[in-house]
Motif scaffolding. Structure first.
Motif, PDB file in Angstrom:
ATOM      1  N   HIS A  22      23.657 -28.755 -28.218  1.00 49.63           N
ATOM      2  CA  HIS A  22      24.305 -28.757 -29.527  1.00 49.63           C
ATOM      3  C   HIS A  22      25.374 -29.839 -29.628  1.00 49.63           C
ATOM      4  O   HIS A  22      25.434 -30.580 -30.618  1.00 49.63           O
ATOM      5  N   ILE A  23      26.231 -29.963 -28.624  1.00 47.50           N
ATOM      6  CA  ILE A  23      27.305 -30.951 -28.723  1.00 47.50           C
ATOM      7  C   ILE A  23      26.759 -32.373 -28.642  1.00 47.50           C
ATOM      8  O   ILE A  23      27.363 -33.312 -29.159  1.00 47.50           O
ATOM      9  N   VAL A  24      25.602 -32.542 -28.021  1.00 44.88           N
ATOM     10  CA  VAL A  24      24.950 -33.856 -28.043  1.00 44.88           C
ATOM     11  C   VAL A  24      24.637 -34.254 -29.484  1.00 44.88           C
ATOM     12  O   VAL A  24      24.863 -35.398 -29.893  1.00 44.88           O
ATOM     13  N   GLU A  59      22.935 -33.323 -38.276  1.00 45.82           N
ATOM     14  CA  GLU A  59      23.720 -32.123 -38.581  1.00 45.82           C
ATOM     15  C   GLU A  59      22.803 -30.918 -38.784  1.00 45.82           C
ATOM     16  O   GLU A  59      23.121 -29.801 -38.368  1.00 45.82           O
ATOM     17  N   HIS A  60      21.649 -31.156 -39.417  1.00 47.00           N
ATOM     18  CA  HIS A  60      20.671 -30.074 -39.579  1.00 47.00           C
ATOM     19  C   HIS A  60      20.144 -29.625 -38.216  1.00 47.00           C
ATOM     20  O   HIS A  60      20.018 -28.418 -37.956  1.00 47.00           O
ATOM     21  N   ASP A  61      19.850 -30.584 -37.346  1.00 44.23           N
ATOM     22  CA  ASP A  61      19.396 -30.234 -35.992  1.00 44.23           C
ATOM     23  C   ASP A  61      20.452 -29.394 -35.272  1.00 44.23           C
ATOM     24  O   ASP A  61      20.121 -28.426 -34.569  1.00 44.23           O
ATOM     25  N   ALA A  62      21.723 -29.767 -35.449  1.00 44.22           N
ATOM     26  CA  ALA A  62      22.806 -29.008 -34.821  1.00 44.22           C
ATOM     27  C   ALA A  62      22.865 -27.594 -35.387  1.00 44.22           C
ATOM     28  O   ALA A  62      23.096 -26.624 -34.647  1.00 44.22           O
ATOM     29  N   ASP A  63      22.648 -27.453 -36.695  1.00 43.46           N
ATOM     30  CA  ASP A  63      22.651 -26.125 -37.315  1.00 43.46           C
ATOM     31  C   ASP A  63      21.543 -25.244 -36.749  1.00 43.46           C
ATOM     32  O   ASP A  63      21.730 -24.050 -36.511  1.00 43.46           O
ATOM     33  N   VAL A  64      20.371 -25.842 -36.551  1.00 41.59           N
ATOM     34  CA  VAL A  64      19.250 -25.092 -35.983  1.00 41.59           C
ATOM     35  C   VAL A  64      19.597 -24.604 -34.580  1.00 41.59           C
ATOM     36  O   VAL A  64      19.360 -23.434 -34.226  1.00 41.59           O
TER      37      VAL A  64
END
Length: 226
Positions: A22-24, A59-64
Motif C-alpha cells: 500500500h505505501i508503495v 490512488e485507486h490501486d491504494a484504495d483497493v
C-alpha cells in the motif's frame, strides 16, 4: 475446490507485506507531484492531465489495497503488533495518496500556476515533502525486515535512525512552508484574491504530505517500542 485469496496469502508470508504494498502506491502517487508541478509551470496542461491520471489510477490501486487489508486481516491471527495499530497505519498511509490526488486535481481543474518568484522555493518544498514519503516507505520496509529477524538490536538501531531522518525532513518541510507562505504574503497585492486563496491551500496540502509521512514514522516507532 477452495479458491485461495491471493491477498490473504500475503499475510501468510508477512503481516506487513500488504502494508508495504500500500505505501508503495502512496509513494508512487507522491512521486508524480514534482513532474506535475513542472508541467504546470511550463503551461503543459496535456502532460499535467496525464500525470493527474497516473495519480488517480495509483490512488485507486491504494484504495483497493486498503479495503482488502481491512477485509482480510484476521482477528485470530497472531501478529507481532496489534491489529488496531495496523489499521491505524493503513489509514494514515492512505491519506498520503489522497492528498496527492487532491493537489493535482485542484491545480489541473483551475489550471493553477504559481508566481515566478515562488517557483524555485515550491520546487524544493515539494521535493522535500516527497522525500518524507519515500523515507516513510523505507522505514516500513525496515520494520518488516526487523520483525522477520526478531527485533535484532542492530536492525532496531537502523530503524531508529531512519525515523530520525524522517523527522529531520519533515522539520525541513515545515521551515520551507513558513518561508513560502511569507513570500506569498508579500505578493498578495499583486495577485487575484481567489488565486491567493488556492495557492495557500496548495502550500498547506503539500505540507500535509510530509506531516502524514511523519505520522507513519511515529506509528512505526510506537510499534517497535511495544
Amino acid at each position: 475446490m477452495v479458491t485461495s485469496n491471493p491477498f490473504s496469502s500475503m499475510f501468510g508470508r508477512s503481516p506487513f507485506q500488504p502494508l508495504l504494498a500500500h505505501i508503495v502506491k502512496a509513494n508512487e502517487c507522491a512521486d508524480q507531484l514534482l513532474p506535475f508541478f513542472e508541467a504546470t509551470l511550463a503551461g503543459d496542461w496535456e502532460s499535467a492531465a496525464q500525470l493527474r491520471e497516473n495519480v488517480t489510477r495509483l490512488e485507486h490501486d491504494a484504495d483497493v489495497l486498503k479495503t482488502e487489508l481491512r477485509l482480510n486481516l484476521p482477528n485470530t491471527m497472531f501478529l507481532p503488533v496489534s491489529r488496531s495499530d495496523l489499521l491505524d497505519l493503513i489509514s494514515v498511509q492512505d491519506k498520503i495518496a489522497n492528498k496527492a490526488r487532491d493537489i493535482t486535481g485542484i491545480m489541473l481543474g483551475r489550471k493553477m500556476t504559481v508566481p515566478d518568484e515562488l517557483a524555485d522555493p515550491m520546487r524544493d518544498y515539494i521535493r522535500t515533502s516527497v522525500a518524507c514519503v519515500a523515507q516513510a516507505r523505507q522505514a516500513l520496509e525496515e520494520l518488516k525486515d526487523l520483525l522477520e529477524s526478531g527485533f535484532g538490536r542492530n536492525v532496531s538501531d537502523v530503524m531508529h535512525n531512519m525515523i530520525r531522518e524522517l523527522h529531520t525532513l519533515e522539520h525541513q518541510a515545515d521551515g520551507q512552508q513558513v518561508a513560502i507562505r511569507r513570500q506569498l504574503f508579500s505578493l498578495e497585492s499583486e495577485l487575484p484574491p481567489v488565486d491567493v486563496v488556492f495557492l495557500y491551500q496548495i502550500i498547506d496540502w503539500v505540507g500535509e504530505l510530509s506531516d502524514r509521512a511523519e505520522r507513519v514514522g511515529s506509528r512505526l516507532q510506537i510499534m517497535t517500542a511495544n
